[in-house]
Design a protein around this motif. Structure first.
Motif, short mmCIF file in Angstrom:
data_model
loop_
_atom_site.label_atom_id
_atom_site.label_comp_id
_atom_site.label_asym_id
_atom_site.label_seq_id
_atom_site.Cartn_x
_atom_site.Cartn_y
_atom_site.Cartn_z
N UNK A 195 41.53 46.00 45.20
CA UNK A 195 41.54 46.56 44.05
C UNK A 195 42.93 47.16 43.62
N UNK A 196 43.18 47.69 42.53
CA UNK A 196 44.61 48.31 42.02
C UNK A 196 44.65 49.63 42.80
N UNK A 197 46.02 49.53 43.30
CA UNK A 197 46.26 50.77 43.83
C UNK A 197 46.46 51.81 42.90
N UNK A 198 46.61 51.65 41.84
CA UNK A 198 46.86 52.87 40.60
C UNK A 198 45.52 53.33 40.07
N UNK A 199 44.45 52.50 40.11
CA UNK A 199 43.04 52.51 39.42
C UNK A 199 42.26 51.60 40.46
N UNK A 200 41.71 52.16 41.70
CA UNK A 200 40.96 51.48 42.50
C UNK A 200 39.38 51.09 42.10
N UNK A 201 39.06 51.30 40.74
CA UNK A 201 37.88 50.76 40.20
C UNK A 201 38.14 49.60 39.72
N UNK A 205 45.68 43.26 39.74
CA UNK A 205 46.20 42.20 38.88
C UNK A 205 47.63 42.18 38.69
N UNK A 206 48.23 41.06 38.39
CA UNK A 206 49.77 41.17 38.02
C UNK A 206 49.83 41.35 36.66
N UNK A 207 49.05 41.21 35.79
CA UNK A 207 48.93 41.68 34.64
C UNK A 207 48.94 43.15 34.12
N UNK A 208 48.82 44.10 35.30
CA UNK A 208 48.75 45.39 35.09
C UNK A 208 49.87 45.78 34.55
N UNK A 209 49.76 46.86 33.50
CA UNK A 209 51.29 47.44 33.05
C UNK A 209 51.52 48.15 33.93
N UNK A 210 50.82 48.94 34.97
CA UNK A 210 51.35 49.80 35.75
C UNK A 210 51.78 49.01 36.99
N UNK A 211 53.24 48.81 37.42
CA UNK A 211 53.65 48.21 38.47
C UNK A 211 53.31 48.46 39.82
#
Ligand code: TRP
Length: 338
Positions: A195-201, A205-211
């Motif tokens: 899951x995303x480290x910024x939003x673990x729900x 994804x590489x297209x996440x605007x938050x790097x």
């Protein structure tokens, strides 16, 4: 006479394609690419870069070319051995486009209209709902059926396309006599979803605007540790795998896959320690795991001649294989040989 010597078992064939749309994330790596190297021992593997698929959405030509080369170097960096596995670039083998045409004439408009990826992508790129985006599943079916694989590893997003491939293959076989091998989906044993480290729900994804949400497999060790230190967790203080602790659960999954430790062992290792210590530890094992990938990638990237030699060889070998299937298909549908 009874034959008692067991036949040596033919290695099963596994095929997978990947689009050249940028560097993989830790999620792609753990979920798929990391296993590809190991699969080579057990299966005859075929890996290709799906550049024909990539242009179903608008691409910058210079960037596509660069990313295709990078993607090839990345596959090798991740442990795919082009001497062991058939590794090539889709557009180098014309039979993919040719078989795709024949298959599209055996696929109904209604079937393609039901593909959820088509619906999603046409909503996302409303200004470019092109015919290729619509017939994409037939190209994918051609990619697969040309090489007669036993298995195709599929994530949730490609399951429907593999189903369609099976339907079209069966339909063709019924109409013209046995031609295609009908492939099975391959569900990886340890299919961890990262899951995303910024939003673990949300999925990483590489297209996440938050790097800070994703780790690229080529990120510097320092950057990796920093991103993990910023990972979103919860307001408790316990390192335990439990419902409602999405952030910690995600970090535990990553740590577990890389170190081979189970959740209990991890809980014990970090009992009484703070989230800060745990995040740093996860960041460090990830940085260490990705070190050889990054180093190999740099080495291969400097050696364009080697990369070129490998993908050319791959294309030649793929071509021979694919031609044989295509010729059989052309004969079955009644095309007059040249
Ligand atoms: N459609 C796949 C994706 O977008 C890539 C792909 C193309 C593929 N052809 C394939 C995957 C054949 C497996 C088999 O990820």
């Amino acid at each position: 006479m009874e034959n008692t010597t067991p036949k040596p078992e033919r290695k099963k064939v596994m095929l997978s394609g990947i689009q050249p749309t940028g560097v993989f994330t830790l999620g792609n790596y753990i979920g798929a690419v990391r296993n590809w190297g190991n699969l080579q021992e057990e299966y005859n593997c075929i890996y290709f870069i799906a550049d024909l698929h990539a242009i179903t959405v608008r691409q910058d030509p210079a960037k596509l070319k660069k990313q295709t080369m990078e993607c090839f170097a990345l596959l090798l960096a991740c442990g795919i051995d082009p001497e062991k596995s058939l590794t090539f670039i889709q557009s180098h083998v014309p039979a993919h486009a040719e078989l795709s045409w024949v298959l599209s004439c055996h696929t109904q408009f209604g079937e393609l209209s039901r593909m959820t990826q088509f619906k999603d992508k046409s909503a996302k790129h409303a200004d470019n709902v092109n015919a290729g985006l619509f017939t994409y599943p037939d190209l994918m079916a051609a990619d697969i059926l040309l090489y007669k694989p036993d298995f195709v590893p599929v994530g949730a997003d490609q399951k429907q396309h593999l189903e369609l491939t099976r339907d079209v293959a069966n339909r063709f076989n019924n109409l013209y006599g046995n031609t295609f091998v009908v492939p099975e989906p391959y569900i990886p044993k340890a299919g961890a979803k990262i899951m995303s480290l910024a939003d673990p729900t949300k999925k990483m994804s590489k297209s996440d605007e938050n790097v800070n949400g994703f780790i690229s497999i080529l990120d510097d060790p320092g950057v990796i540790v920093k991103k993990f230190k910023r990972a979103v967790t919860d307001s408790e203080m316990e390192i335990a795998y439990r419902e409602g602790k999405d952030g910690i659960n995600n970090l535990m999954t990553i740590y577990s896959v890389i170190t081979g430790k189970n959740y209990e062992q991890i809980e014990q290792e970090f009992a009484g320690k703070g989230y800060g210590d745990f995040k740093t530890a996860v960041g460090e094992v990830v940085a260490e795991e990705l070190r050889p990938v990054r180093e190999n990638f740099e080495r291969y990237s400097k050696d364009k001649a080697y990369l070129q030699e490998m993908y050319r060889k791959g294309a030649e070998q793929a071509e021979r294989f694919a031609r044989r299937t295509l010729e059989k298909v052309y004969k079955k549908v009644g095309f007059l040989p040249r």
